[in-house]
Design a protein around this motif. Structure first.
Motif, PDB file in Angstrom:
ATOM      1  N   GLU A 148     -62.809-100.926 -45.579  1.00 28.52           N
ATOM      2  CA  GLU A 148     -62.490 -99.849 -46.514  1.00 28.52           C
ATOM      3  C   GLU A 148     -62.840 -98.475 -45.928  1.00 28.52           C
ATOM      4  O   GLU A 148     -62.081 -97.508 -46.094  1.00 28.52           O
ATOM      5  CB  GLU A 148     -63.252-100.068 -47.825  1.00 28.52           C
ATOM      6  CG  GLU A 148     -62.762-101.270 -48.626  1.00 28.52           C
ATOM      7  CD  GLU A 148     -63.585-101.479 -49.884  1.00 28.52           C
ATOM      8  OE1 GLU A 148     -64.470-100.621 -50.142  1.00 28.52           O
ATOM      9  OE2 GLU A 148     -63.364-102.470 -50.588  1.00 28.52           O
ATOM     10  N   ALA A 149     -63.969 -98.380 -45.234  1.00 26.93           N
ATOM     11  CA  ALA A 149     -64.374 -97.098 -44.661  1.00 26.93           C
ATOM     12  C   ALA A 149     -63.384 -96.619 -43.614  1.00 26.93           C
ATOM     13  O   ALA A 149     -63.023 -95.430 -43.577  1.00 26.93           O
ATOM     14  CB  ALA A 149     -65.777 -97.219 -44.060  1.00 26.93           C
ATOM     15  N   HIS A 150     -62.902 -97.518 -42.768  1.00 25.39           N
ATOM     16  CA  HIS A 150     -61.947 -97.100 -41.735  1.00 25.39           C
ATOM     17  C   HIS A 150     -60.569 -96.811 -42.323  1.00 25.39           C
ATOM     18  O   HIS A 150     -59.835 -95.975 -41.790  1.00 25.39           O
ATOM     19  CB  HIS A 150     -61.865 -98.175 -40.645  1.00 25.39           C
ATOM     20  CG  HIS A 150     -63.026 -98.140 -39.691  1.00 25.39           C
ATOM     21  ND1 HIS A 150     -64.283 -98.578 -40.040  1.00 25.39           N
ATOM     22  CD2 HIS A 150     -63.118 -97.694 -38.411  1.00 25.39           C
ATOM     23  CE1 HIS A 150     -65.105 -98.424 -39.005  1.00 25.39           C
ATOM     24  NE2 HIS A 150     -64.427 -97.888 -38.010  1.00 25.39           N
ATOM     25  N   SER A 153     -58.752 -93.104 -41.884  1.00 25.90           N
ATOM     26  CA  SER A 153     -57.384 -92.830 -41.426  1.00 25.90           C
ATOM     27  C   SER A 153     -56.584 -92.044 -42.455  1.00 25.90           C
ATOM     28  O   SER A 153     -55.650 -91.320 -42.101  1.00 25.90           O
ATOM     29  CB  SER A 153     -56.664 -94.150 -41.103  1.00 25.90           C
ATOM     30  OG  SER A 153     -56.616 -94.984 -42.254  1.00 25.90           O
ATOM     31  N   GLN A 154     -56.969 -92.150 -43.747  1.00 23.21           N
ATOM     32  CA  GLN A 154     -56.294 -91.387 -44.805  1.00 23.21           C
ATOM     33  C   GLN A 154     -56.954 -90.035 -45.061  1.00 23.21           C
ATOM     34  O   GLN A 154     -56.455 -89.270 -45.895  1.00 23.21           O
ATOM     35  CB  GLN A 154     -56.302 -92.192 -46.109  1.00 23.21           C
ATOM     36  CG  GLN A 154     -55.567 -93.518 -46.014  1.00 23.21           C
ATOM     37  CD  GLN A 154     -55.791 -94.386 -47.236  1.00 23.21           C
ATOM     38  OE1 GLN A 154     -56.359 -93.930 -48.229  1.00 23.21           O
ATOM     39  NE2 GLN A 154     -55.342 -95.635 -47.189  1.00 23.21           N
ATOM     40  N   PHE A 155     -58.080 -89.748 -44.409  1.00 23.54           N
ATOM     41  CA  PHE A 155     -58.842 -88.500 -44.563  1.00 23.54           C
ATOM     42  C   PHE A 155     -59.256 -88.292 -46.020  1.00 23.54           C
ATOM     43  O   PHE A 155     -59.168 -87.193 -46.565  1.00 23.54           O
ATOM     44  CB  PHE A 155     -58.042 -87.295 -44.059  1.00 23.54           C
ATOM     45  CG  PHE A 155     -57.888 -87.275 -42.567  1.00 23.54           C
ATOM     46  CD1 PHE A 155     -58.894 -86.759 -41.779  1.00 23.54           C
ATOM     47  CD2 PHE A 155     -56.757 -87.783 -41.962  1.00 23.54           C
ATOM     48  CE1 PHE A 155     -58.768 -86.748 -40.390  1.00 23.54           C
ATOM     49  CE2 PHE A 155     -56.618 -87.774 -40.586  1.00 23.54           C
ATOM     50  CZ  PHE A 155     -57.630 -87.257 -39.796  1.00 23.54           C
ATOM     51  N   ASN A 156     -59.718 -89.377 -46.651  1.00 27.07           N
ATOM     52  CA  ASN A 156     -60.229 -89.307 -48.015  1.00 27.07           C
ATOM     53  C   ASN A 156     -61.743 -89.145 -47.930  1.00 27.07           C
ATOM     54  O   ASN A 156     -62.494 -90.114 -47.776  1.00 27.07           O
ATOM     55  CB  ASN A 156     -59.850 -90.574 -48.799  1.00 27.07           C
ATOM     56  CG  ASN A 156     -60.071 -90.420 -50.285  1.00 27.07           C
ATOM     57  OD1 ASN A 156     -60.881 -89.606 -50.722  1.00 27.07           O
ATOM     58  ND2 ASN A 156     -59.349 -91.193 -51.063  1.00 27.07           N
ATOM     59  N   ARG A 157     -62.214 -87.912 -48.011  1.00 30.70           N
ATOM     60  CA  ARG A 157     -63.631 -87.632 -47.791  1.00 30.70           C
ATOM     61  C   ARG A 157     -64.510 -88.177 -48.913  1.00 30.70           C
ATOM     62  O   ARG A 157     -65.620 -88.657 -48.658  1.00 30.70           O
ATOM     63  CB  ARG A 157     -63.840 -86.125 -47.667  1.00 30.70           C
ATOM     64  CG  ARG A 157     -63.105 -85.508 -46.490  1.00 30.70           C
ATOM     65  CD  ARG A 157     -63.387 -84.022 -46.410  1.00 30.70           C
ATOM     66  NE  ARG A 157     -62.699 -83.417 -45.279  1.00 30.70           N
ATOM     67  CZ  ARG A 157     -62.780 -82.122 -44.977  1.00 30.70           C
ATOM     68  NH1 ARG A 157     -63.508 -81.320 -45.730  1.00 30.70           N
ATOM     69  NH2 ARG A 157     -62.122 -81.644 -43.926  1.00 30.70           N
TER      70      ARG A 157
END
Length: 314
Positions: free
Chosen positions: A151-153, A157-161
């Motif tokens: 989930e973190a990666h 990749s989606q740049f969801n901070r």
């Protein structure tokens, strides 16, 4: 008596009127100056004290103490984040040749016995973790750690901070996002070659005794694809079609004393015997020919100069 008084008043009246006429004529004939002086800032010169020439400057703090003044002490304070630790305590040392040697070989048996010796401290740490987290089990936690990693990666990749902050610690976040501002990341988890397992556990305390943190190292062997593109859309690293076997040792951490704490990705352990990473292909601008005014560029007859090899990473 009245006549002399009257003559005196008339003379005074005439003298006053003539004086006013003369002043008015002077003002008309001679106008005021165009530039008026303006008062500037005062500059004070403090003369040196008597007998101090050639002497060294005294300590201001000592002079203040002698005069009976108290100077407030300045502290160089650094912010401390107690939500996570600043590093990895007693990091796990992966055995050389892991995921390549068979457990039935001679070297594989040596690695197995060494892991059993080091598991005593891990068992004590797991007991402390279970005192604060009753649902903790090594089998279920390894699968949960793999889900956190995936989930973190994906959010990286989606740049969801916001979502990424909830899955990684404050120490791991800058390491994952550093240098990715103008890049495009394509990452995909293909399959798991071996089931993840817990290989190491520690339960250190920080700041004060009893402020416990749980650090669990999970071994994960999987297939992944990674491709990084620069801001011009050119491939810098990896490939989206060709998966690679990746052996990783993930460190998952949680603040055990905090009842609302969560297990988050804290870092990775890279063994010294790990192979070197692939070099990054960077986009460079090739200077073109200098054209004169009115001259057109002919791409067919232009020979691209060869650049000298440059070592980008050491």
């Amino acid at each position: 008596m009245a006549m002399p008084m009257r003559r005196t008043l008339v003379a005074l009246h005439r003298a006053t009127c003539s004086g006013l006429k003369n002043e008015a004529s002077l003002d008309v004939r001679h106008p005021g100056p165009l530039f008026l002086p303006v008062r500037t800032k005062k500059r004070y010169m403090i003369p040196p004290a008597v007998g101090t020439k050639g002497q060294k400057e005294k300590d201001t703090a000592a002079q203040a103490r002698a005069a009976g003044l108290v100077i407030r002490q300045q502290y160089l304070e650094r912010p401390i984040n107690i939500a996570c630790t600043a590093g990895i305590f007693d990091p796990y040392i992966p055995p050389e040749g892991d995921a390549r040697l068979s457990a039935l070989s001679k070297e594989g048996l040596k690695q197995r016995t060494e892991q059993l010796r080091q598991s005593a401290a891990s068992q004590l740490a797991i007991r402390k973790i279970k005192d604060h987290d009753s649902e903790f089990t090594t089998k279920d936690f390894a699968e949960r750690a793999q889900e956190i990693f995936i989930e973190a990666h994906n959010f990286l990749s989606q740049f969801n901070r916001e979502k990424l902050h909830s899955l990684v610690t404050e120490r791991c976040y800058p390491e994952m996002t550093r240098g990715n501002r103008f890049k495009t990341i394509r990452w995909r988890f293909v399959e798991s070659l071996e089931p993840p397992k817990v290989v190491h556990a520690r339960c250190p305390d920080m700041v004060s005794k009893g402020n416990l943190y749980g650090q669990v190292t999970v071994r994960m062997h999987s297939k992944q694809t990674l491709a990084i593109y620069d801001r011009f859309g050119r491939l810098m690293l990896g490939s989206e079609e060709q998966p690679k076997d990746v052996l990783e040792y993930l460190v998952i951490e949680r603040h055990l004393v905090n009842p609302y704490g969560r297990w988050r990705l804290h870092g990775k352990i890279v063994p010294s015997w790990a192979p070197a990473k692939d070099p990054v292909i960077k986009t460079v601008m090739i200077p073109g020919p200098k054209l004169r005014p009115g001259q057109e560029f002919d791409a067919l007859n232009y020979a691209v100069p060869k650049l000298e090899p440059v070592q980008w990473n050491k």
